[in-house]
Design a protein around this motif. Structure first.
Motif, short mmCIF file in Angstrom:
data_model
loop_
_atom_site.label_atom_id
_atom_site.label_comp_id
_atom_site.label_asym_id
_atom_site.label_seq_id
_atom_site.Cartn_x
_atom_site.Cartn_y
_atom_site.Cartn_z
N GLU A 84 0.84 -1.19 0.00
CA GLU A 84 0.00 0.00 0.00
C GLU A 84 0.88 1.24 0.00
OE1 GLU A 84 -2.48 -0.32 3.40
OE2 GLU A 84 -3.46 -2.17 2.72
N LEU A 85 0.40 2.30 -0.64
CA LEU A 85 1.23 3.47 -0.85
C LEU A 85 1.79 4.06 0.44
CD1 LEU A 85 -0.46 6.39 -0.24
CD2 LEU A 85 -1.80 5.47 -2.12
N GLU A 86 1.01 4.04 1.52
CA GLU A 86 1.48 4.65 2.76
C GLU A 86 2.51 3.79 3.49
OE1 GLU A 86 -2.48 2.61 3.80
OE2 GLU A 86 -1.61 3.77 2.15
N ARG A 87 2.74 2.58 3.01
CA ARG A 87 3.71 1.69 3.66
C ARG A 87 4.93 1.42 2.78
NH1 ARG A 87 -1.03 -1.36 6.20
NH2 ARG A 87 -0.80 -0.91 8.43
N LEU A 88 5.14 2.27 1.76
CA LEU A 88 6.29 2.11 0.87
C LEU A 88 7.24 3.30 1.00
CD1 LEU A 88 7.90 0.81 -1.44
CD2 LEU A 88 6.37 1.99 -3.05
N SER A 89 8.49 3.02 1.35
CA SER A 89 9.55 4.02 1.32
C SER A 89 10.45 3.69 0.15
CB SER A 89 10.35 4.00 2.63
OG SER A 89 11.46 4.88 2.55
N CYS A 90 10.52 4.60 -0.83
CA CYS A 90 11.28 4.33 -2.06
C CYS A 90 12.14 5.54 -2.38
CB CYS A 90 10.32 4.02 -3.20
SG CYS A 90 11.13 3.59 -4.76
N SER A 91 13.45 5.34 -2.48
CA SER A 91 14.34 6.48 -2.72
C SER A 91 15.54 6.08 -3.57
CB SER A 91 14.83 7.05 -1.38
OG SER A 91 15.65 8.18 -1.59
N PRO A 92 15.85 6.88 -4.63
CA PRO A 92 17.03 6.61 -5.47
C PRO A 92 18.26 7.32 -4.91
CG PRO A 92 15.72 8.34 -6.48
CD PRO A 92 15.03 7.98 -5.18
N TYR A 93 19.25 6.57 -4.48
CA TYR A 93 20.47 7.15 -3.93
C TYR A 93 21.44 7.61 -5.02
CZ TYR A 93 19.38 5.09 0.68
OH TYR A 93 18.80 4.74 1.88
N TRP A 94 21.49 6.85 -6.13
CA TRP A 94 22.47 7.12 -7.16
C TRP A 94 21.97 6.59 -8.49
CZ3 TRP A 94 25.46 3.02 -9.52
CH2 TRP A 94 25.18 1.74 -9.00
N ARG A 95 22.65 6.95 -9.59
CA ARG A 95 22.24 6.51 -10.92
C ARG A 95 23.43 5.93 -11.66
NH1 ARG A 95 20.38 3.95 -14.54
NH2 ARG A 95 19.25 4.76 -16.33
N ARG A 96 23.27 4.72 -12.14
CA ARG A 96 24.33 4.04 -12.87
C ARG A 96 24.77 4.88 -14.06
NH1 ARG A 96 21.78 -0.19 -13.08
NH2 ARG A 96 22.66 -1.23 -11.25
N GLY A 97 26.10 5.06 -14.23
CA GLY A 97 26.63 5.83 -15.35
C GLY A 97 26.87 7.30 -15.03
N LEU A 98 26.46 7.76 -13.84
CA LEU A 98 26.65 9.15 -13.45
C LEU A 98 27.48 9.23 -12.18
CD1 LEU A 98 23.04 10.61 -13.94
CD2 LEU A 98 24.98 10.79 -15.51
N ASP A 99 28.31 10.28 -12.08
CA ASP A 99 29.01 10.50 -10.83
C ASP A 99 28.08 11.24 -9.86
OD1 ASP A 99 28.99 13.17 -11.63
OD2 ASP A 99 31.12 13.22 -12.14
N ASP A 100 28.59 11.51 -8.66
CA ASP A 100 27.75 12.14 -7.63
C ASP A 100 27.12 13.43 -8.12
OD1 ASP A 100 28.40 10.12 -5.90
OD2 ASP A 100 29.95 11.24 -4.83
N GLU A 101 27.93 14.31 -8.69
CA GLU A 101 27.43 15.61 -9.10
C GLU A 101 26.48 15.50 -10.29
OE1 GLU A 101 28.00 18.23 -7.11
OE2 GLU A 101 28.95 16.64 -5.95
N GLY A 102 26.77 14.58 -11.21
CA GLY A 102 25.87 14.38 -12.34
C GLY A 102 24.50 13.91 -11.90
N TRP A 103 24.46 13.00 -10.92
CA TRP A 103 23.19 12.50 -10.41
C TRP A 103 22.44 13.59 -9.65
CZ3 TRP A 103 19.03 10.10 -10.72
CH2 TRP A 103 18.24 9.77 -9.61
N ARG A 104 23.14 14.35 -8.83
CA ARG A 104 22.48 15.42 -8.08
C ARG A 104 21.83 16.44 -9.01
NH1 ARG A 104 24.14 16.18 -2.67
NH2 ARG A 104 24.19 18.45 -2.89
N ALA A 105 22.42 16.65 -10.19
CA ALA A 105 21.90 17.63 -11.13
C ALA A 105 20.56 17.21 -11.72
CB ALA A 105 22.92 17.87 -12.25
N ILE A 106 20.29 15.91 -11.84
CA ILE A 106 19.06 15.46 -12.48
C ILE A 106 18.12 14.72 -11.53
CG2 ILE A 106 20.28 15.24 -14.68
CD1 ILE A 106 19.95 12.14 -14.29
#
Length: 275
Positions: A230-252
């Motif tokens: 159920e939507l209220e019981r899901l915690s979903c978060s993207p920490y990083w993106r394959r192919g991008l460095d830290d700053e590249g991921w933070r930008a998008i």
């Protein structure tokens, strides 16, 4: 606030444990949630200052000299010893946090803000599902330790190979599925395929899905489109993106999260991912 390195330990080729102590933790407060984090400030090699520093004093420096903020999960806090444990994902010399962890030695200092609270397993849920890669393993481990005794807990964790597996414990009835990505090409769907293959749980599920952006998005689709969580019981978060460095991921990252949140499913329209 800052901590001084007491010890380091390489848990796996991709995960380093750093224990911080010292007088800089005098005001640290015990986190309330299982998935708590501190916002750490990693100094560039040519920084003309050290820890502790005044944030206002570094704000006007050239960007390449300013500290780089990164959220790091609180793996454990020992109030008696006043020691903070951080398990940090490493990828060789790539990434400010991982590179710092690889080279950290006793006496080194790390400045941070926090802790801030995030997800905790819903005590009213019938079972728990925790999914992610190395970057989420510290939070997954902390969450597994905070579930009610005797309730079913399933962990689906992606690592490079068997050397990346760590010991996990829980007062619940724990089942761990390790997914190895070595030699695989369908990386975006590895975790989603493993979750799809699980027996459908009975009752309500409290789920935590964090890690690589495309992988967490694919798992989210499986869970919501099939009405598993159920939507209220899901915690979903993207920490990083394959192919991008830290700053590249933070930008998008903001754009990515908005696109994920625009996806709706018949039983769960309105769910939101976390930035």
């Amino acid at each position: 606030m800052y901590g001084q390195v007491v010890s380091t330990e390489k848990l796996t080729p991709q995960l380093v444990r750093v224990v911080l102590g010292g007088e800089g933790l005098a005001d640290f407060e015990d986190p309330k949630s299982a998935d708590a984090y501190v916002n750490c400030f990693f100094l560039p090699p040519d920084a003309p200052y050290g820890v502790p520093f005044e944030p206002d004093a570094v704000r006007d420096l050239p960007r390449e000299q300013r500290p780089f903020p990164r959220r790091i999960t609180v793996r454990a806090w020992d109030p008696a010893r006043r020691e903070l444990t951080l398990d940090i994902a490493v990828h060789g010399e790539v990434g400010y946090a991982g590179r710092w962890a690889l080279h950290a030695k006793p006496g080194d200092r790390l400045q941070f803000k926090g802790p801030a609270d995030g997800y905790s397993p819903d005590p009213a849920a019938d079972s728990y599902l925790f999914v992610g890669d190395e970057s989420a393993l510290p939070a997954i481990a902390a969450c597994a330790e905070r579930v009610p005794s005797g309730k079913p807990v399933t962990i689906v964790a992606e690592v490079e190979d068997a050397d990346g597996e760590i010991a996990l414990d829980s007062p619940g009835e724990l089942i761990v599925h390790w997914v190895h990505r070595a030699g695989r090409t369908d990386l975006d769907n590895l975790l989603a395929d493993a979750v799809t293959a699980l027996p459908r749980p009975d009752g309500s599920v409290s789920a935590f899905v964090h890690g690589e952006a495309a992988a967490t998005r694919a798992v989210r689709r499986v869970l919501l489109s099939n009405g598993i969580v159920e939507l209220e019981r899901l915690s979903c978060s993207p920490y990083w993106r394959r192919g991008l460095d830290d700053e590249g991921w933070r930008a998008i990252k903001g754009q990515w999260v908005r696109a994920v949140n625009a996806e709706t499913f018949p039983a769960t329209a309105g769910d939101r991912a976390e930035i």
